[in-house]
Design a protein around this motif. Structure first.
Motif, PDB file in Angstrom:
ATOM      1  N   ALA A  30       0.851  -1.187   0.000  1.00 32.22           N
ATOM      2  CA  ALA A  30       0.000   0.000   0.000  1.00 32.22           C
ATOM      3  C   ALA A  30       0.887   1.239   0.000  1.00 32.22           C
ATOM      4  N   ARG A  31       0.478   2.271  -0.701  1.00 32.30           N
ATOM      5  CA  ARG A  31       1.315   3.469  -0.812  1.00 32.30           C
ATOM      6  C   ARG A  31       1.577   4.110   0.541  1.00 32.30           C
ATOM      7  N   ARG A  36       7.545   7.992  -1.238  1.00 30.91           N
ATOM      8  CA  ARG A  36       7.673   8.492  -2.607  1.00 30.91           C
ATOM      9  C   ARG A  36       8.883   9.408  -2.724  1.00 30.91           C
ATOM     10  N   LEU A  37       9.619   9.233  -3.803  1.00 27.92           N
ATOM     11  CA  LEU A  37      10.711  10.132  -4.154  1.00 27.92           C
ATOM     12  C   LEU A  37      10.281  10.936  -5.367  1.00 27.92           C
ATOM     13  N   ALA A  38      10.625  12.202  -5.380  1.00 24.69           N
ATOM     14  CA  ALA A  38      10.268  13.077  -6.494  1.00 24.69           C
ATOM     15  C   ALA A  38      11.501  13.869  -6.916  1.00 24.69           C
ATOM     16  N   GLY A  57       6.755  10.092  -9.921  1.00 19.34           N
ATOM     17  CA  GLY A  57       7.411   9.757  -8.664  1.00 19.34           C
ATOM     18  C   GLY A  57       7.924   8.330  -8.686  1.00 19.34           C
ATOM     19  N   ALA A  58       8.784   8.006  -7.736  1.00 24.20           N
ATOM     20  CA  ALA A  58       9.306   6.649  -7.580  1.00 24.20           C
ATOM     21  C   ALA A  58       9.111   6.249  -6.125  1.00 24.20           C
ATOM     22  N   TRP A  59       8.767   4.990  -5.888  1.00 27.24           N
ATOM     23  CA  TRP A  59       8.429   4.540  -4.544  1.00 27.24           C
ATOM     24  C   TRP A  59       9.467   3.564  -4.012  1.00 27.24           C
ATOM     25  N   ILE A  60       9.813   3.730  -2.733  1.00 28.69           N
ATOM     26  CA  ILE A  60      10.739   2.798  -2.092  1.00 28.69           C
ATOM     27  C   ILE A  60      10.133   2.321  -0.772  1.00 28.69           C
TER      28      ILE A  60
END
Length: 241
Positions: A30-31, A36-38, A57-60
């Protein structure tokens, strides 16, 4: 009249959080459990804790240790290049520090908002009274709180929650009393309690991400003190360094 802790109320029914995939581990979650990286206008990769920055965005969802290893080996750079479709970007050497500070800031700001709304309690006597009366949904202790003081409030919470013998206990926060006092504008903030279930889960969600990034929690949901659909606060202890 107090709603029994084992009865679900309509406000507990929330829409499911959209899922995202971690660019480093490939795992989906789940987010609200990821970060999130922006990219800033000048191409700098920065944390976007509240996922509000415009654009791609990119998620880690990895720990700080894993992120630093990925950065050192160039894995993070490659993953970000793919996520941002080759857009020019610059990864700051202190990205891990920036992420941790952003997560701490988000948590303390949320605590401040709950304080302003009247849902956050401070002070051992006030917390103990409300806990015994069954009004506490979440309990937290500063990293440097005494074991004796924390234990007494934990017991009061168990009594008021009709959970004696369950092991229910407050969350040991990764923040000391000085940090909490400065963030909340009060003197000697050692213990905190939330009297609203929604507020408890908002705080616990942010705390969960911070603990996970720090690598401190063996079970993030339990460690953060999430309140389940039946109004039960998870009780597993937090591992702190």
């Amino acid at each position: 009249m107090r709603n029994p802790r084992n009865e679900r109320v309509s406000s507990d029914i929330d829409s499911a959080s959209p899922e995202r995939t971690c660019i480093l581990s490939g795992e989906t979650a789940a987010r609200d459990e990821l970060l999130r990286l922006a990219i800033s206008p000048d191409g700098l990769v920065l944390p976007d804790v509240h996922a509000r920055a415009p654009g791609r965005g990119a998620w880690i969802g990895v720990s700080r240790e894993a992120l630093e290893k990925a950065l050192a080996k160039g894995k993070l750079k490659g993953a970000l290049a793919r996520a941002f479709k080759g857009a020019p970007l610059s990864i700051p050497d202190d990205l891990a520090d920036r992420i941790e500070q952003a997560l701490i800031r988000a948590l303390t700001e949320r605590l401040g908002l709950e304080l302003k709304s009247g849902k956050l309690l401070m002070g051992s006597d006030r917390i103990a009274q409300n806990a015994r009366e069954g009004r506490v949904e979440w309990l937290g202790h500063s990293a440097d709180a005494s074991e004796d003081g924390s234990r007494k409030l934990d017991q009061a919470w168990r009594v008021g929650s009709e959970a004696e013998g369950s092991g229910l206990k407050g969350t040991r926060l990764p923040l000391d009393r000085e940090t909490l006092s400065v963030a909340l504008g009060r003197d000697n903030v050692v213990h905190l309690a939330l009297t609203d279930r929604g507020a408890a889960n908002r705080v616990a969600s942010l705390l969960q991400r911070l603990l996970h990034f720090q690598g401190q929690a063996t079970s993030e949901r339990h460690a953060a003190g999430m309140v389940d659909d039946n109004g039960q606060a998870d009780a597993a202890p937090v591992t702190t360094n």
